[in-house]
Design an enzyme around this catalytic site. Sequence first.
Site, PDB file in Angstrom:
ATOM      1  N   GLU A   1       0.719  -1.224  -0.020  1.00  0.00           N
ATOM      2  CA  GLU A   1      -0.104  -0.130  -0.005  1.00  0.00           C
ATOM      3  C   GLU A   1       0.788   1.410  -0.055  1.00  0.00           C
ATOM      4  O   GLU A   1       0.387   2.277  -0.571  1.00  0.00           O
ATOM      5  CB  GLU A   1      -0.903  -0.006   1.022  1.00  0.00           C
ATOM      6  CG  GLU A   1      -1.915  -1.037   1.233  1.00  0.00           C
ATOM      7  CD  GLU A   1      -2.819  -1.120   2.409  1.00  0.00           C
ATOM      8  OE1 GLU A   1      -2.707  -0.490   3.229  1.00  0.00           O
ATOM      9  OE2 GLU A   1      -3.576  -2.099   2.408  1.00  0.00           O
TER      10      GLU A   1
ATOM     11  N   HIS B   1       9.338  -1.517   2.630  1.00  0.00           N
ATOM     12  CA  HIS B   1       9.323  -1.406   4.271  1.00  0.00           C
ATOM     13  C   HIS B   1       9.112  -2.856   4.423  1.00  0.00           C
ATOM     14  O   HIS B   1       8.590  -3.873   3.783  1.00  0.00           O
ATOM     15  CB  HIS B   1       8.189  -0.846   4.731  1.00  0.00           C
ATOM     16  CG  HIS B   1       6.958  -1.168   4.144  1.00  0.00           C
ATOM     17  ND1 HIS B   1       6.431  -0.416   2.888  1.00  0.00           N
ATOM     18  CD2 HIS B   1       5.931  -1.931   4.703  1.00  0.00           C
ATOM     19  CE1 HIS B   1       5.464  -0.756   2.621  1.00  0.00           C
ATOM     20  NE2 HIS B   1       4.785  -1.669   3.796  1.00  0.00           N
TER      21      HIS B   1
HETATM   22  P1  5GP Z   1       1.883  -2.236   2.971  1.00  0.00           P
HETATM   23  O1  5GP Z   1       0.636  -2.742   2.724  1.00  0.00           O
HETATM   24  O2  5GP Z   1       2.383  -1.256   2.162  1.00  0.00           O
HETATM   25  O3  5GP Z   1       3.012  -3.303   3.199  1.00  0.00           O
HETATM   26  O4  5GP Z   1       1.749  -1.767   4.649  1.00  0.00           O
HETATM   27  C1  5GP Z   1       1.723  -0.506   4.827  1.00  0.00           C
HETATM   28  C2  5GP Z   1       1.541  -0.220   6.629  1.00  0.00           C
HETATM   29  O5  5GP Z   1       1.773   1.168   6.790  1.00  0.00           O
HETATM   30  C3  5GP Z   1       0.462  -0.743   6.984  1.00  0.00           C
HETATM   31  O6  5GP Z   1       0.390  -1.827   7.892  1.00  0.00           O
HETATM   32  C4  5GP Z   1      -0.287   0.636   7.618  1.00  0.00           C
HETATM   33  O7  5GP Z   1      -0.976   0.321   8.992  1.00  0.00           O
HETATM   34  C5  5GP Z   1       1.059   1.287   7.823  1.00  0.00           C
HETATM   35  N1  5GP Z   1       0.667   2.493   7.879  1.00  0.00           N
HETATM   36  C6  5GP Z   1      -0.026   3.431   6.897  1.00  0.00           C
HETATM   37  N2  5GP Z   1       0.092   5.043   7.285  1.00  0.00           N
HETATM   38  C7  5GP Z   1       0.682   5.023   8.438  1.00  0.00           C
HETATM   39  C8  5GP Z   1       1.097   5.941   9.183  1.00  0.00           C
HETATM   40  O8  5GP Z   1       0.648   7.060   8.787  1.00  0.00           O
HETATM   41  N3  5GP Z   1       1.986   5.738  10.224  1.00  0.00           N
HETATM   42  C9  5GP Z   1       2.288   4.518  10.637  1.00  0.00           C
HETATM   43  N4  5GP Z   1       2.899   4.362  11.698  1.00  0.00           N
HETATM   44  N5  5GP Z   1       1.875   3.532   9.875  1.00  0.00           N
HETATM   45  C10 5GP Z   1       1.105   3.801   8.857  1.00  0.00           C
END
Ligand code: 5GP
Length: 118
Positions: free
Chosen positions: A99, A104
């Site tokens: 997302e 990360h």
């Molecule tokens: P992905 O799906 O990209 O691997 O995970 C993105 C992660 O970023 C999600 O688990 C979501 O909860 C986290 N996330 C999104 N926006 C923020 C934010 O503003 N602060 C923090 N600490 N985490 C975020």
Amino acid sequence: MAYDTDNVFAKILRGEIPSAKVYEDDFALAFNDIGAARPVHVLVIPKGAYETQSDFIANGSDAEVLGFWRAVSVAADLAGVTDGGYRLIVNTGEDGGQEVPHFHVHILGGGPVGRMVS
Ligand code: 5GP
């Protein structure tokens, strides 16, 4: 595709939005996920502007890659999950469910994380 400098993790790196920091060094920043999926849910991001795991490995220096993965281990130690164990997840690209377009690693733990479902 060009790296989006307005993504939320780029803003966290620039200090434009706050995060609950777990660890930081020259290569990486680790902070708690805002939507924790487990009792311990830490995100580790490289300081450099890399969109995906593939981008990071293709374009990051050896020092950045090594420094980043060392920081993942340190963050796991500091989060208290090294002894009990933990799961690392890297969602990559659209099919991988990524997302936020800044590479990360998720560290999940603090109790049994369960079976992988997909
Ligand atoms: P992905 O799906 O990209 O691997 O995970 C993105 C992660 O970023 C999600 O688990 C979501 O909860 C986290 N996330 C999104 N926006 C923020 C934010 O503003 N602060 C923090 N600490 N985490 C975020």
